[in-house]
Design a protein around this motif. Structure first.
Motif, PDB file in Angstrom:
ATOM      1  N   GLU A  38       0.807  -1.200   0.000  1.00  9.51           N
ATOM      2  CA  GLU A  38       0.000   0.000   0.000  1.00  9.51           C
ATOM      3  C   GLU A  38       0.853   1.269   0.000  1.00  9.51           C
ATOM      4  O   GLU A  38       0.436   2.314  -0.462  1.00  9.51           O
ATOM      5  CB  GLU A  38      -0.915  -0.005   1.230  1.00  9.51           C
ATOM      6  N   HIS A  39       2.061   1.215   0.541  1.00  7.34           N
ATOM      7  CA  HIS A  39       2.880   2.413   0.611  1.00  7.34           C
ATOM      8  C   HIS A  39       3.716   2.567  -0.642  1.00  7.34           C
ATOM      9  O   HIS A  39       3.915   1.652  -1.398  1.00  7.34           O
ATOM     10  CB  HIS A  39       3.782   2.353   1.836  1.00  7.34           C
ATOM     11  N   THR A  40       4.233   3.763  -0.889  1.00  4.55           N
ATOM     12  CA  THR A  40       5.109   4.029  -2.018  1.00  4.55           C
ATOM     13  C   THR A  40       6.417   4.582  -1.509  1.00  4.55           C
ATOM     14  O   THR A  40       6.579   4.852  -0.314  1.00  4.55           O
ATOM     15  CB  THR A  40       4.452   5.034  -2.974  1.00  4.55           C
ATOM     16  N   TYR A  41       7.344   4.758  -2.427  1.00  5.71           N
ATOM     17  CA  TYR A  41       8.668   5.246  -2.067  1.00  5.71           C
ATOM     18  C   TYR A  41       8.583   6.660  -1.508  1.00  5.71           C
ATOM     19  O   TYR A  41       8.038   7.563  -2.134  1.00  5.71           O
ATOM     20  CB  TYR A  41       9.559   5.197  -3.306  1.00  5.71           C
ATOM     21  N   ALA A  42       9.079   6.871  -0.343  1.00  7.88           N
ATOM     22  CA  ALA A  42       9.021   8.189   0.296  1.00  7.88           C
ATOM     23  C   ALA A  42      10.072   9.098  -0.318  1.00  7.88           C
ATOM     24  O   ALA A  42      11.229   8.734  -0.429  1.00  7.88           O
ATOM     25  CB  ALA A  42       9.239   8.064   1.791  1.00  7.88           C
ATOM     26  N   GLU A  43       9.681  10.304  -0.688  1.00 11.02           N
ATOM     27  CA  GLU A  43      10.586  11.198  -1.406  1.00 11.02           C
ATOM     28  C   GLU A  43      11.190  12.275  -0.510  1.00 11.02           C
ATOM     29  O   GLU A  43      11.896  13.135  -0.988  1.00 11.02           O
ATOM     30  CB  GLU A  43       9.832  11.856  -2.569  1.00 11.02           C
ATOM     31  N   SER A  44      10.896  12.280   0.767  1.00  9.76           N
ATOM     32  CA  SER A  44      11.478  13.282   1.659  1.00  9.76           C
ATOM     33  C   SER A  44      11.551  12.693   3.049  1.00  9.76           C
ATOM     34  O   SER A  44      11.020  11.627   3.321  1.00  9.76           O
ATOM     35  CB  SER A  44      10.626  14.550   1.666  1.00  9.76           C
ATOM     36  N   GLN A  49       9.189   9.267   7.268  1.00  7.35           N
ATOM     37  CA  GLN A  49       8.655   9.016   8.605  1.00  7.35           C
ATOM     38  C   GLN A  49       7.233   8.473   8.516  1.00  7.35           C
ATOM     39  O   GLN A  49       6.859   7.537   9.228  1.00  7.35           O
ATOM     40  CB  GLN A  49       8.683  10.314   9.436  1.00  7.35           C
ATOM     41  N   GLN A  50       6.455   9.073   7.634  1.00 10.44           N
ATOM     42  CA  GLN A  50       5.081   8.596   7.461  1.00 10.44           C
ATOM     43  C   GLN A  50       5.074   7.174   6.895  1.00 10.44           C
ATOM     44  O   GLN A  50       4.305   6.319   7.327  1.00 10.44           O
ATOM     45  CB  GLN A  50       4.321   9.529   6.520  1.00 10.44           C
ATOM     46  N   THR A  51       5.968   6.946   5.925  1.00 13.20           N
ATOM     47  CA  THR A  51       6.080   5.603   5.352  1.00 13.20           C
ATOM     48  C   THR A  51       6.493   4.598   6.416  1.00 13.20           C
ATOM     49  O   THR A  51       6.012   3.467   6.448  1.00 13.20           O
ATOM     50  CB  THR A  51       7.105   5.602   4.205  1.00 13.20           C
ATOM     51  N   MET A  52       7.416   5.009   7.288  1.00 12.80           N
ATOM     52  CA  MET A  52       7.861   4.133   8.372  1.00 12.80           C
ATOM     53  C   MET A  52       6.680   3.716   9.240  1.00 12.80           C
ATOM     54  O   MET A  52       6.523   2.535   9.578  1.00 12.80           O
ATOM     55  CB  MET A  52       8.900   4.853   9.228  1.00 12.80           C
ATOM     56  N   THR A 355       9.511  19.925   8.391  1.00  9.40           N
ATOM     57  CA  THR A 355       8.092  19.825   8.768  1.00  9.40           C
ATOM     58  C   THR A 355       7.779  18.662   9.697  1.00  9.40           C
ATOM     59  O   THR A 355       6.701  18.581  10.223  1.00  9.40           O
ATOM     60  CB  THR A 355       7.224  19.680   7.503  1.00  9.40           C
ATOM     61  N   TYR A 356       8.740  17.747   9.886  1.00 11.06           N
ATOM     62  CA  TYR A 356       8.444  16.615  10.768  1.00 11.06           C
ATOM     63  C   TYR A 356       9.641  16.203  11.609  1.00 11.06           C
ATOM     64  O   TYR A 356       9.498  15.936  12.788  1.00 11.06           O
ATOM     65  CB  TYR A 356       7.972  15.414   9.947  1.00 11.06           C
ATOM     66  N   ALA A 357      10.793  16.141  10.996  1.00 10.11           N
ATOM     67  CA  ALA A 357      12.011  15.768  11.710  1.00 10.11           C
ATOM     68  C   ALA A 357      13.171  16.517  11.085  1.00 10.11           C
ATOM     69  O   ALA A 357      12.990  17.341  10.189  1.00 10.11           O
ATOM     70  CB  ALA A 357      12.225  14.260  11.647  1.00 10.11           C
ATOM     71  N   ALA A 358      14.382  16.244  11.590  1.00 10.05           N
ATOM     72  CA  ALA A 358      15.557  16.952  11.103  1.00 10.05           C
ATOM     73  C   ALA A 358      15.713  16.751   9.604  1.00 10.05           C
ATOM     74  O   ALA A 358      15.668  15.642   9.108  1.00 10.05           O
ATOM     75  CB  ALA A 358      16.799  16.468  11.838  1.00 10.05           C
ATOM     76  N   GLY A 359      15.889  17.862   8.855  1.00  6.43           N
ATOM     77  CA  GLY A 359      16.071  17.785   7.422  1.00  6.43           C
ATOM     78  C   GLY A 359      15.292  18.859   6.703  1.00  6.43           C
ATOM     79  O   GLY A 359      14.243  19.319   7.165  1.00  6.43           O
ATOM     80  N   ALA A 360      15.820  19.309   5.570  1.00  5.28           N
ATOM     81  CA  ALA A 360      15.162  20.342   4.778  1.00  5.28           C
ATOM     82  C   ALA A 360      14.068  19.703   3.943  1.00  5.28           C
ATOM     83  O   ALA A 360      14.313  19.213   2.842  1.00  5.28           O
ATOM     84  CB  ALA A 360      16.179  21.041   3.889  1.00  5.28           C
ATOM     85  N   THR A 361      12.846  19.694   4.463  1.00  6.84           N
ATOM     86  CA  THR A 361      11.748  18.988   3.788  1.00  6.84           C
ATOM     87  C   THR A 361      10.720  19.927   3.161  1.00  6.84           C
ATOM     88  O   THR A 361       9.769  19.449   2.543  1.00  6.84           O
ATOM     89  CB  THR A 361      11.030  18.059   4.788  1.00  6.84           C
ATOM     90  N   HIS A 362      10.896  21.249   3.307  1.00  6.45           N
ATOM     91  CA  HIS A 362       9.981  22.191   2.670  1.00  6.45           C
ATOM     92  C   HIS A 362      10.752  23.469   2.343  1.00  6.45           C
ATOM     93  O   HIS A 362      11.669  23.870   3.055  1.00  6.45           O
ATOM     94  CB  HIS A 362       8.799  22.533   3.588  1.00  6.45           C
ATOM     95  N   VAL A 363      10.362  24.133   1.222  1.00  6.87           N
ATOM     96  CA  VAL A 363      11.043  25.344   0.772  1.00  6.87           C
ATOM     97  C   VAL A 363      10.027  26.311   0.178  1.00  6.87           C
ATOM     98  O   VAL A 363       9.014  25.898  -0.402  1.00  6.87           O
ATOM     99  CB  VAL A 363      12.136  24.999  -0.274  1.00  6.87           C
ATOM    100  N   GLY A 364      10.275  27.594   0.377  1.00  7.24           N
ATOM    101  CA  GLY A 364       9.445  28.643  -0.204  1.00  7.24           C
ATOM    102  C   GLY A 364      10.319  29.812  -0.631  1.00  7.24           C
ATOM    103  O   GLY A 364      11.511  29.860  -0.325  1.00  7.24           O
ATOM    104  N   ILE A 365       9.709  30.779  -1.330  1.00  4.72           N
ATOM    105  CA  ILE A 365      10.433  31.973  -1.788  1.00  4.72           C
ATOM    106  C   ILE A 365      10.040  33.142  -0.890  1.00  4.72           C
ATOM    107  O   ILE A 365       8.846  33.484  -0.778  1.00  4.72           O
ATOM    108  CB  ILE A 365      10.093  32.294  -3.255  1.00  4.72           C
ATOM    109  N   TYR A 366      11.033  33.744  -0.250  1.00  6.82           N
ATOM    110  CA  TYR A 366      10.772  34.849   0.677  1.00  6.82           C
ATOM    111  C   TYR A 366      10.384  36.084  -0.121  1.00  6.82           C
ATOM    112  O   TYR A 366      11.029  36.432  -1.115  1.00  6.82           O
ATOM    113  CB  TYR A 366      12.003  35.122   1.527  1.00  6.82           C
ATOM    114  N   ILE A 367       9.284  36.806   0.319  1.00  5.27           N
ATOM    115  CA  ILE A 367       8.823  38.008  -0.389  1.00  5.27           C
ATOM    116  C   ILE A 367       8.863  39.240   0.501  1.00  5.27           C
ATOM    117  O   ILE A 367       8.478  40.338   0.076  1.00  5.27           O
ATOM    118  CB  ILE A 367       7.403  37.805  -0.933  1.00  5.27           C
ATOM    119  N   GLY A 368       9.352  39.084   1.759  1.00  4.34           N
ATOM    120  CA  GLY A 368       9.454  40.219   2.664  1.00  4.34           C
ATOM    121  C   GLY A 368       8.393  40.205   3.739  1.00  4.34           C
ATOM    122  O   GLY A 368       7.356  39.533   3.622  1.00  4.34           O
TER     123      GLY A 368
END
Length: 403
Positions: A38-44, A49-52, A355-368
């Protein structure tokens, strides 16, 4: 809910080694179990963690299935043993019944022979009596009346009459005895034939019971085979799950390691000097306006186009429009550009979150003004990087553009 939805689902890793291992795992599960896990390869990291958690839940469910199947196996084996004993008893009863049928058939045959003998003997008795009468009282063809009329006196007449009566009674007595014997034999024969019919009926019933028991035993054996197959499938799946848990753990460690290496890299003085010389110059306001033009675009895991973005796919697409090539995943982007303190953020910088544990798992562009434009579970939108959700998860920023 947002934390779960943003557990790095926005990052695809195009790491060839990981993809190959994932494909092998899925193909193996399809071949062995008839359907993919049922699970798929976790990409982040967060997806790992969710897959685990999913893998561990599947392991528990698989163990429960194996336990239940083994319990059923014991029950079915006991039922099979019961039907096998029933078949043994039936076969014994049928064998005894067949012996009784054979004995009864022999008795019927013997009675038929006795009846035939008695009938023959009766005819012999009758013929013998008639012969005696003819010899004793007839000279040629003399009737009983002539025998009496030829008497010389009354005493001779009585003597002749008594002799005729005696012979007649003897003949009747023998006929009566033989007839009675025949009737008894016929009655015994009928009784034996009735018993034989009962034995035949019982044999038919035994045969039906035997067939029913054989059918049930076959069904139980099929059930047992299916249970054993389920146990084998569950055991195979359990092994695959354990292997994928180990793989997921190694992937989590690799993501954390990549984040740490990226942090170390961007702090290297030689890297900083080299990167400062190569940062491209772009009109930041145009870049931000272009990024905000995609507001409302839906989130798509692995998405890299206006039909749907994930977070790192969004940042890569926006920067590529202005000729700036950055890597694909958030962990890789975290290893690019210059590290910028939070209090020195400028529009156009990339901001990163765990967003869940150590690691850069989300990114955005700063606009001020503590705001960023990013692709997350609600689609492309503007979020406050200092709010109660994003603030605690902030791990750093990268300057990608020159001044």
């Amino acid at each position: 809910m947002q934390e779960v939805d943003n557990k790095g689902l926005c990052h695809l890793k195009h790491n060839r080694k990981r993809n190959v291992r994932w494909i092998v795992g899925v193909v193996t599960s399809v071949l062995l179990l008839g359907a993919p896990l049922e699970h798929t390869y976790a990409e982040s990291l967060s997806q790992e963690q969710q897959t685990m958690a999913q893998l561990q839940a599947e392991v528990k469910q698989t163990n429960n299935s194996m336990t239940f199947a083994k319990t059923q196996t014991v029950t079915v084996k006991a039922e099979i043993a019961h039907y096998q004993q029933s078949l043994t008893n039936l076969k014994s009863a049928m064998s005894h019944n067949l012996h009784q049928m054979q004995a009864t058939e022999q008795k019927i045959t013997q009675m038929n022979h006795s009846i035939a003998v008695d009938r023959k003997q009766l005819h012999l008795y009758k013929d013998s009596l008639r012969a005696q009468i003819r010899v004793m009282y007839e000279n040629g063809r003399v009737s009983y009346l002539n025998v009496l009329l030829e008497s010389s006196n009354w005493e001779d007449f009585l003597s002749r009459l008594y002799m005729l009566i005696t012979i007649a009674k003897t003949d009747q007595h023998l006929v009566s005895e033989v007839t009675s014997l025949q009737q008894q034999l016929v009655l015994k024969k009928e009784a034996q034939q009735y018993n034989y019919s009962l034995l035949v009926q019982k044999h038919t019933e035994y045969e039906a019971m035997k067939q029913a028991d054989v059918l049930v035993e076959d069904q139980k054996n099929q059930m047992l085979a299916q249970l054993n197959q389920n146990i084998q499938n569950a055991s195979t799946k359990h092994g695959l799950l354990e292997s994928q848990i180990e793989l997921t753990q190694s992937q989590i460690q690799q993501i954390e390691q990549e984040t740490q290496q990226a942090q170390s890299l961007v702090q290297s003085s030689s890297y900083i000097q080299q990167t400062e010389k190569t940062l491209p110059t772009v009109n930041v306001q145009s870049l931000l306006q272009y990024a905000e033009s995609f507001m409302g675009t839906p989130y798509v895991w692995g998405g890299t186009s206006p039909s749907g973005f994930d977070c790192s796919g969004f940042t890569q697409f926006v920067f590529a429009h202005f000729g700036v090539d950055i890597l694909r995943t958030s962990e890789q982007q975290f290893a690019e550009g210059l590290s910028i303190p939070e209090n020195q953020l400028t529009p156009g910088d990339l901001v990163f979150f765990s967003t869940y544990a150590a690691g850069a798992t989300h990114v955005g562009i700063y606009i001020g003004n503590d705001l960023m434009v990013d692709a997350q579970d609600y689609g492309v939108s503007i979020d406050n990087i200092a709010n109660s959700y994003w603030g605690p998860k902030y791990i750093g920023a990268r300057q990608m553009l020159g001044n």
